[in-house]
Scaffold this active site. Structure first.
Site: not given
Ligand code: C5P
Length: 413
Positions: A210, A323, A337, A305, A289, A279
């Protein structure tokens, strides 16, 4: 200048085999500029002679509570007043139990009771004794009274077993003791931070990741170290230098990050989860590859996890700050959360163009049970200092509350 320059360290030695390391400990404390006086229990004298510790400290060793000559020279109250810090190393299971009870029936116990300066213990015992619930309860009690618990280490033991309970090495104890003299809102606290993205391999050359740059997590680690904490930073792959006085652990995948966090969490007072953990990970990682073909391709994913949720599910979790990067409904999502992951605090920010990931500026809204605070758009380094100051306040508030509850529970027992 040496870190312990001019400091008066009273070293208590109780009766365990690790007492032989106390000789090296005295030497290293003096190397750091400390003046050292040693108090031994009767059992400690069976493991190491007072003469050894006297020669290394350059001071007479104290043992007797009721010896009129010793009391006339420097009695238990004078010793307690003389000290800037008291370190009991090794601290046996029995000695910690006596400390919990507030005993004063030998010199070392009496000095600990009379001591108004920071008190640290370095537990050393067989792994089964360490894992006993009686010892765990004693430990929780000592921590609630702000006794610094240094270690223990895990490894082979004098009894031939392997596990937790080895006394930390003298060099580590000296380093930790130095931390106790640092000033700042988190002085002496142990903080574990996760930062950056994780990479989940698809094949040897490709991965899922990400946009996290790690800037916020690194800034928080730096701010915590500036506030006097001993900081360990578990980081995914980023292009940032490790902040000064921060212990860095580099990982790549979420599973590696999970393992690194779990390996350190027992020695953590405050856990800050700033990492953008993937996630999901590919269910299978190809050994070679993957070749392109004209056909569609489907990548099967399985969940990683949740590191933060695993930490708060521990029987004795540290204070936790999570966060939440959201694209909308900031407060609703963040408060959800906070509850769902049983966090102490959550710092939420909107991610979008020019804000959140990959940039130097950010704005945060911080929520906790019954409160919130907003920090406007500013440099992440500045934001991190504001966040750490707030965290230190909330940590202190929870700590005070826990202590009051514990003391009430003891009163009514
Ligand atoms: O549920 P969500 O991923 O939005 O939660 C974000 C918080 O949880 C962050 O503090 C992040 O570091 C932490 N987290 C984690 N492990 C995961 C996913 C998120 O520690 N697998």
């Amino acid at each position: 200048m040496n870190t312990l320059s001019g400091k008066h360290i009273l070293l208590g030695v109780s009766g365990g085999i690790a007492a032989y390391k106390s000789a090296d400990l005295v030497r290293r404390l003096r190397e750091q500029g400390a003046e050292v006086r040693v108090v031994m229990t009767a059992a400690a004298r069976e493991f190491i002679t007072p003469l050894t510790l006297q020669a290394l400290s350059g001071q007479p060793v104290h043992s007797d509570l009721l010896d009129p000559r010793a009391e006339a020279a420097m009695g238990h109250i004078e010793l307690a007043r003389w000290a800037d810090a008291l370190l009991v190393a090794p601290a046996t299971a029995d000695f910690m139990a006596r400390l919990v009870q507030g005993r004063a029936d030998d010199l070392l116990a009496a000095v600990c009771l009379a001591c108004e300066v920071p008190l640290a213990v370095a537990p050393a015992m067989n792994r089964a004794m360490w894992q006993q619930s009686a010892t765990r309860d004693n430990l929780a009690n000592l921590r609630a009274r702000r006794v610094h618990v240094l270690g223990p280490d895990t490894g082979s033991q004098a009894c031939g077993e392997t596990g937790p309970g080895r006394m930390l090495e003298p060099g580590d104890l000296v380093r930790l003791l130095c931390g106790m003299f640092q000033e700042g809102a988190l002085a002496g606290r142990r903080v574990l931070v996760t930062a950056g993205p994780t990479r989940e391999p698809i094949d040897p050359v490709r991965y899922i990741s990400n946009r996290s740059s790690g800037k916020m997590g690194y800034a928080v680690a730096r701010a915590a170290a500036e506030a006097g904490a001993r900081v360990t930073l578990v980081s995914g792959p980023v292009a940032l230098a490790l902040p000064e006085r921060v212990n860095g652990i580099q990982v790549e995948t979420a599973e590696q990050m999970y393992a690194a966090v779990m390996g350190h969490i027992a020695d953590t007072d405050i856990f800050i989860a700033a990492a953008a953990v993937a996630d999901y990970r590919p269910r299978d990682t190809a050994g070679q590859k993957i070749k392109k073909s004209a056909a569609d391709m489907t990548l099967a994913l399985e969940p990683n996890p949740d590191i933060l949720a695993a930490v708060t599910a521990l029987p004795e979790p540290p204070f936790t700050l999570g966060f939440a990067a959201e694209t909308g409904a900031l407060e609703t999502n963040a408060r959800h959360k906070l509850r769902a992951k049983s966090l102490d605090m959550i710092a939420a920010n909107l991610v979008g163009p020019g804000q959140g990931f990959e940039v130097d500026d950010n704005a945060l809204q911080v929520f906790w049970d019954g409160g919130s605070q907003q920090f406007g758009l500013t440099r992440k380094t500045h934001l991190a200092r504001q966040l750490v100051a707030l965290l230190a306040q909330r940590y202190q508030a929870r700590y005070n509350k826990d202590t009051v509850v514990k003391l009430h529970a003891q009163d009514s027992a």
